[in-house]
Design a protein around this motif. Structure first.
Motif, PDB file in Angstrom:
ATOM      1  N   ARG A 152       0.855  -1.187   0.000  1.00 29.22           N
ATOM      2  CA  ARG A 152       0.000   0.000   0.000  1.00 29.22           C
ATOM      3  C   ARG A 152       0.893   1.239   0.000  1.00 29.22           C
ATOM      4  NH1 ARG A 152      -5.337  -1.276   3.704  1.00 29.22           N
ATOM      5  NH2 ARG A 152      -5.741  -3.340   2.796  1.00 29.22           N
ATOM      6  N   ILE A 153       0.555   2.168  -0.873  1.00 35.11           N
ATOM      7  CA  ILE A 153       1.313   3.408  -1.003  1.00 35.11           C
ATOM      8  C   ILE A 153       0.351   4.573  -0.876  1.00 35.11           C
ATOM      9  CG2 ILE A 153       2.720   4.848  -2.537  1.00 35.11           C
ATOM     10  CD1 ILE A 153       3.669   2.225  -3.884  1.00 35.11           C
ATOM     11  N   ASN A 154       0.649   5.468   0.051  1.00 36.68           N
ATOM     12  CA  ASN A 154      -0.072   6.729   0.146  1.00 36.68           C
ATOM     13  C   ASN A 154       0.785   7.747  -0.603  1.00 36.68           C
ATOM     14  OD1 ASN A 154      -1.948   5.467   1.948  1.00 36.68           O
ATOM     15  ND2 ASN A 154      -0.450   5.732   3.575  1.00 36.68           N
ATOM     16  N   LEU A 155       0.481   7.942  -1.875  1.00 27.71           N
ATOM     17  CA  LEU A 155       1.330   8.723  -2.766  1.00 27.71           C
ATOM     18  C   LEU A 155       1.044  10.213  -2.608  1.00 27.71           C
ATOM     19  CD1 LEU A 155       3.514   8.320  -4.934  1.00 27.71           C
ATOM     20  CD2 LEU A 155       1.678   8.386  -6.643  1.00 27.71           C
ATOM     21  N   VAL A 156       2.067  10.954  -2.182  1.00 28.68           N
ATOM     22  CA  VAL A 156       1.936  12.376  -1.872  1.00 28.68           C
ATOM     23  C   VAL A 156       2.611  13.184  -2.979  1.00 28.68           C
ATOM     24  CG1 VAL A 156       2.504  14.169  -0.185  1.00 28.68           C
ATOM     25  CG2 VAL A 156       1.904  11.861   0.595  1.00 28.68           C
ATOM     26  N   PRO A 157       1.944  14.225  -3.480  1.00 26.20           N
ATOM     27  CA  PRO A 157       2.502  14.999  -4.597  1.00 26.20           C
ATOM     28  C   PRO A 157       3.620  15.941  -4.147  1.00 26.20           C
ATOM     29  CG  PRO A 157       0.382  15.928  -3.972  1.00 26.20           C
ATOM     30  CD  PRO A 157       0.583  14.694  -3.138  1.00 26.20           C
ATOM     31  N   VAL A 158       4.765  15.348  -3.843  1.00 28.47           N
ATOM     32  CA  VAL A 158       5.948  16.118  -3.464  1.00 28.47           C
ATOM     33  C   VAL A 158       7.176  15.345  -3.951  1.00 28.47           C
ATOM     34  CG1 VAL A 158       6.137  15.013  -1.189  1.00 28.47           C
ATOM     35  CG2 VAL A 158       7.141  17.269  -1.547  1.00 28.47           C
ATOM     36  N   LEU A 159       8.220  16.066  -4.285  1.00 25.75           N
ATOM     37  CA  LEU A 159       9.509  15.470  -4.650  1.00 25.75           C
ATOM     38  C   LEU A 159      10.495  15.811  -3.537  1.00 25.75           C
ATOM     39  CD1 LEU A 159       9.562  16.553  -8.395  1.00 25.75           C
ATOM     40  CD2 LEU A 159       8.977  14.296  -7.500  1.00 25.75           C
ATOM     41  N   LEU A 160      10.966  14.800  -2.801  1.00 31.60           N
ATOM     42  CA  LEU A 160      11.894  15.047  -1.695  1.00 31.60           C
ATOM     43  C   LEU A 160      13.342  15.188  -2.174  1.00 31.60           C
ATOM     44  CD1 LEU A 160      10.655  12.784   1.243  1.00 31.60           C
ATOM     45  CD2 LEU A 160      10.167  15.194   0.810  1.00 31.60           C
ATOM     46  N   GLY A 161      13.679  14.545  -3.278  1.00 30.74           N
ATOM     47  CA  GLY A 161      15.031  14.665  -3.813  1.00 30.74           C
ATOM     48  C   GLY A 161      16.033  13.697  -3.229  1.00 30.74           C
ATOM     49  N   GLU A 162      15.899  13.370  -1.956  1.00 30.28           N
ATOM     50  CA  GLU A 162      16.788  12.413  -1.300  1.00 30.28           C
ATOM     51  C   GLU A 162      16.110  11.903  -0.037  1.00 30.28           C
ATOM     52  OE1 GLU A 162      20.380  14.140   0.163  1.00 30.28           O
ATOM     53  OE2 GLU A 162      19.385  15.916   0.954  1.00 30.28           O
ATOM     54  N   GLY A 163      16.643  10.821   0.490  1.00 30.78           N
ATOM     55  CA  GLY A 163      16.084  10.288   1.721  1.00 30.78           C
ATOM     56  C   GLY A 163      16.111   8.776   1.755  1.00 30.78           C
ATOM     57  N   ILE A 164      15.156   8.219   2.464  1.00 30.94           N
ATOM     58  CA  ILE A 164      15.043   6.769   2.640  1.00 30.94           C
ATOM     59  C   ILE A 164      13.967   6.256   1.694  1.00 30.94           C
ATOM     60  CG2 ILE A 164      14.467   4.937   4.289  1.00 30.94           C
ATOM     61  CD1 ILE A 164      15.438   6.943   6.493  1.00 30.94           C
ATOM     62  N   ARG A 165      14.332   5.283   0.894  1.00 26.17           N
ATOM     63  CA  ARG A 165      13.406   4.751  -0.108  1.00 26.17           C
ATOM     64  C   ARG A 165      12.527   3.642   0.479  1.00 26.17           C
ATOM     65  NH1 ARG A 165      14.105   6.624  -5.056  1.00 26.17           N
ATOM     66  NH2 ARG A 165      16.097   7.538  -5.646  1.00 26.17           N
ATOM     67  N   TYR A 166      11.318   3.536  -0.062  1.00 29.89           N
ATOM     68  CA  TYR A 166      10.410   2.442   0.306  1.00 29.89           C
ATOM     69  C   TYR A 166      11.015   1.117  -0.155  1.00 29.89           C
ATOM     70  CZ  TYR A 166       5.631   0.446   0.927  1.00 29.89           C
ATOM     71  OH  TYR A 166       4.527  -0.256   1.333  1.00 29.89           O
ATOM     72  N   PHE A 167      11.459   1.085  -1.399  1.00 25.08           N
ATOM     73  CA  PHE A 167      11.985  -0.160  -1.974  1.00 25.08           C
ATOM     74  C   PHE A 167      13.428   0.063  -2.393  1.00 25.08           C
ATOM     75  CE2 PHE A 167       7.467   0.208  -3.144  1.00 25.08           C
ATOM     76  CZ  PHE A 167       6.971  -0.803  -2.352  1.00 25.08           C
ATOM     77  N   ASP A 168      14.320  -0.661  -1.794  1.00 28.85           N
ATOM     78  CA  ASP A 168      15.737  -0.554  -2.113  1.00 28.85           C
ATOM     79  C   ASP A 168      16.372  -1.895  -1.780  1.00 28.85           C
ATOM     80  OD1 ASP A 168      17.668   1.038  -3.207  1.00 28.85           O
ATOM     81  OD2 ASP A 168      17.746   2.470  -1.558  1.00 28.85           O
ATOM     82  N   ASN A 169      17.451  -2.201  -2.440  1.00 32.12           N
ATOM     83  CA  ASN A 169      18.238  -3.396  -2.106  1.00 32.12           C
ATOM     84  C   ASN A 169      17.438  -4.696  -2.168  1.00 32.12           C
ATOM     85  OD1 ASN A 169      20.480  -1.671  -1.439  1.00 32.12           O
ATOM     86  ND2 ASN A 169      19.428  -1.223   0.484  1.00 32.12           N
ATOM     87  N   LEU A 170      16.501  -4.798  -3.106  1.00 33.40           N
ATOM     88  CA  LEU A 170      15.758  -6.052  -3.248  1.00 33.40           C
ATOM     89  C   LEU A 170      16.650  -7.110  -3.886  1.00 33.40           C
ATOM     90  CD1 LEU A 170      12.295  -4.745  -4.494  1.00 33.40           C
ATOM     91  CD2 LEU A 170      12.893  -5.524  -2.204  1.00 33.40           C
ATOM     92  N   ALA A 171      16.668  -8.296  -3.299  1.00 32.01           N
ATOM     93  CA  ALA A 171      17.525  -9.366  -3.808  1.00 32.01           C
ATOM     94  C   ALA A 171      16.900 -10.076  -4.992  1.00 32.01           C
ATOM     95  CB  ALA A 171      17.810 -10.372  -2.688  1.00 32.01           C
ATOM     96  N   ASP A 172      15.581 -10.076  -5.076  1.00 34.33           N
ATOM     97  CA  ASP A 172      14.877 -10.855  -6.103  1.00 34.33           C
ATOM     98  C   ASP A 172      13.941  -9.930  -6.871  1.00 34.33           C
ATOM     99  OD1 ASP A 172      14.023 -12.978  -7.613  1.00 34.33           O
ATOM    100  OD2 ASP A 172      12.627 -13.740  -6.108  1.00 34.33           O
ATOM    101  N   SER A 173      14.490  -9.227  -7.845  1.00 32.43           N
ATOM    102  CA  SER A 173      13.669  -8.302  -8.619  1.00 32.43           C
ATOM    103  C   SER A 173      13.807  -8.641 -10.104  1.00 32.43           C
ATOM    104  CB  SER A 173      14.099  -6.853  -8.349  1.00 32.43           C
ATOM    105  OG  SER A 173      15.464  -6.679  -8.673  1.00 32.43           O
ATOM    106  N   PRO A 174      12.853  -8.248 -10.932  1.00 36.54           N
ATOM    107  CA  PRO A 174      11.693  -7.432 -10.575  1.00 36.54           C
ATOM    108  C   PRO A 174      10.626  -8.218  -9.820  1.00 36.54           C
ATOM    109  CG  PRO A 174      11.563  -8.037 -12.888  1.00 36.54           C
ATOM    110  CD  PRO A 174      12.890  -8.553 -12.376  1.00 36.54           C
ATOM    111  N   VAL A 175       9.854  -7.504  -9.019  1.00 35.94           N
ATOM    112  CA  VAL A 175       8.702  -8.063  -8.321  1.00 35.94           C
ATOM    113  C   VAL A 175       7.465  -7.526  -9.024  1.00 35.94           C
ATOM    114  CG1 VAL A 175       7.423  -8.146  -6.150  1.00 35.94           C
ATOM    115  CG2 VAL A 175       9.928  -8.170  -6.114  1.00 35.94           C
ATOM    116  N   MET A 176       6.619  -8.407  -9.487  1.00 38.93           N
ATOM    117  CA  MET A 176       5.437  -8.003 -10.240  1.00 38.93           C
ATOM    118  C   MET A 176       4.266  -7.756  -9.280  1.00 38.93           C
ATOM    119  SD  MET A 176       6.805  -7.973 -13.154  1.00 38.93           S
ATOM    120  CE  MET A 176       5.384  -7.602 -14.174  1.00 38.93           C
ATOM    121  N   LEU A 177       3.592  -6.626  -9.482  1.00 36.40           N
ATOM    122  CA  LEU A 177       2.412  -6.278  -8.705  1.00 36.40           C
ATOM    123  C   LEU A 177       1.202  -6.257  -9.622  1.00 36.40           C
ATOM    124  CD1 LEU A 177       3.926  -3.259  -6.720  1.00 36.40           C
ATOM    125  CD2 LEU A 177       3.916  -5.661  -6.051  1.00 36.40           C
TER     126      LEU A 177
END
Length: 199
Positions: A152-177
């Motif tokens: 679930r993603i609560n998508l907010v109309p803002v660009l932060l530019g940097e920070g902590i990502r929701y999805f990073d360092n996935l070992a088994d990608s791509p993951v299909m939704l």
């Protein structure tokens, strides 16, 4: 059987917090409306949102039967001072049990056997409800292990530019939704994706 979900407010460029772990404008939608949604601790957290966001929040809060979080989130929030917003039991994935919490009247179960063990215990506790998984590292481990049913993603109309990502360092990608369920709030779009299999 319980459904295991993850949920974060996220910027358009994929961040769930700034580099210092602050949500900033990502949480503005929790207080930008007139419809009240109390949590299990209403004196600390009562959301005021649009009607569409309130329905979305109520559905989630009513169905959460257990939560799984990492030790980092537990420490950052100081265990929400003993009571999380959902009021459900919280399984904390950790290498060691923090001092001072064993005897507290708080809903925490400290799991030293890893993420899979914590999710299994949370599922057993939640019954047919939801298991909420929080903390990006824990979410990523759940995706890698095939333990996550919904994103679930609560998508907010803002660009932060940097920070902590929701999805990073996935070992088994791509993951299909699967295609999302879309709920339009005020200054937020709620997206609910069922997790498919890796491509």
């Amino acid at each position: 059987m319980a459904t295991v979900i993850s949920e974060f407010s996220m910027s358009l460029d994929g961040f769930i917090a700034d580099p210092d772990d602050h949500a900033g404008p990502l949480f503005d939608w929790y207080g930008n409306g007139e419809v009240e949604t109390p949590t299990a601790v209403p004196e600390r957290w009562t959301f005021r949102t649009s009607e569409a966001s309130a329905r979305y929040l109520r559905e989630g809060l009513m169905k959460i039967g257990a939560e799984v979080i990492g030790r980092r989130l537990f420490d950052l929030t100081n265990g929400w001072d003993g009571a999380g917003p959902s009021g459900a039991p919280v399984f904390v994935v950790t290498h060691s049990v923090p001092e001072g919490w064993q005897d507290k009247d708080a809903p925490f179960i400290f799991v030293t056997g890893g993420v899979a063990s914590a999710v299994e215990q949370a599922r057993a506790t939640a019954g047919d409800g939801l298991v909420g998984v929080a903390g990006p590292n824990i979410v990523q481990q759940c995706l890698d292990l095939g333990l996550l049913d919904e994103v679930r993603i609560n998508l907010v109309p803002v660009l932060l530019g940097e920070g902590i990502r929701y999805f990073d360092n996935l070992a088994d990608s791509p993951v299909m939704l699967e295609d999302p369920q879309v709920i339009e709030g005020t200054r937020v779009t709620h997206l609910i994706y069922r997790v498919g299999r890796s491509a």
